[in-house]
Write a protein that holds these residues in place. Structure first.
Motif: not given
Length: 303
Positions: A109-124
């Motif tokens: 779950a942590n790996i998936l969440t960090d992956g989403l946060m990396l993607y959100r940072c990329y988008i923002i």
């Protein structure tokens, strides 16, 4: 019973109690987000992805929570007469399959969440690859250490608080907390930049939606990052309270992306077009005669 053993069991009880409450919040957020995604009349990109992603995180959290409750039920009820007491039973069964399974679910779950946060940072940051290079490297390192910790914790008589499993665990938590600190700082700095830029242009509601306090807290995962720092500090020191903080931190691993998905479902999350639309709005306000044909709408597509 030694005071340390008593403190550890008390921390386990407190952590499970708080995580159960947070789990209820996760259930509600997932159900409500799914409802919004399924009934939205607007075109929501990756609708199925967010529903599936949130469901997978909730499943992993359910496994982790069930694992914690199982070992507590065995330790305090079924095996309460175990030689040496509950603490001896816990120490002898840290490598039990159900406990390792719960740890693996939390790490996944942590790996998936960090992956989403990396993607959100990329988008923002306007789909900038260069801005996420360092966080991406740390993310890969934390993933590797998480896998190593799970493997080591599955070894017979291993202890996640001692030996190689503990060293792998500390490395994993240190890397993932470092990752979250960097990503949080990047996202907050970007949102504050736009907040200052549009302060005199957008309405109060528009500023609150995209650059307000709630937007900054959710998009940057600031509460999760602060809790991760607290967990790392207690984990390194090996104090009993680390058990409670770690369990609660594990539930926030899922709560954080669920809040982001709720913003996506509500149509107020940052997307690829948000920054450009804010810039056009500012340009139109400052130079109306040069940007009469520019769109100043803040109704962005969902990410």
């Amino acid at each position: 019973m030694a005071s340390t053993e008593l403190a550890t069991q008390r921390a386990l009880y407190v952590g499970n109690t708080i995580s159960t409450v947070v789990y209820g919040g996760n259930l509600f957020l997932y159900a409500y987000s799914t409802y919004l995604l399924m009934t939205s009349i607007k075109q929501v990109q990756r609708r199925r992805f967010y529903i599936g992603f949130g469901g997978l995180l909730l499943l992993l959290l359910t496994i982790a929570l069930a694992s914690n409750n199982a070992i507590c039920e065995l330790m305090w009820i079924e095996q309460q007469n175990y030689p040496g007491g509950p603490s001896a039973y816990l120490a002898a069964n840290l490598a039990a399959w159900y406990n390792v399974f719960g740890t693996a679910a939390d790490c996944a779950a942590n790996i998936l969440t960090d992956g989403l946060m990396l993607y959100r940072c990329y988008i923002i940051w306007g789909s900038s690859v260069s801005i996420i290079v360092i966080p991406a490297i740390i993310y890969l390192g934390s993933t590797a250490m998480a896998v190593m910790m799970v493997v080591e914790s599955a070894m017979p008589m291993s202890d996640i608080w001692q030996g190689l499993a503990a060293r792998s665990g500390i490395s994993w938590v240190a890397l993932t907390v470092s990752f979250n600190i960097i990503v949080t700082v990047l996202i907050i700095s970007r949102l504050l930049f736009f907040h200052r830029r549009v302060q005199s242009v957008l309405t109060d509601q528009q500023r609150s939606t995209y650059t307000g306090t709630v937007a900054i807290l959710v998009e940057s995962a600031l509460p999760f990052t602060v809790l991760g720092i607290a967990y790392l500090a207690t984990y390194i020191q090996g104090v009993p309270s680390a058990t409670a903080v770690g369990i609660v931190w594990g539930t926030f691993v899922v709560l954080t992306p669920q809040l982001i998905i709720l913003r996506v479902a509500s149509g107020v999350a940052w997307s690829r077009d948000t920054a450009s639309n804010i810039s056009l709005t500012t340009l139109h306000a400052n130079f109306p005669h040069n940007s009469s044909s520019s769109s100043s709408s803040m109704n962005c597509k969902d990410p």
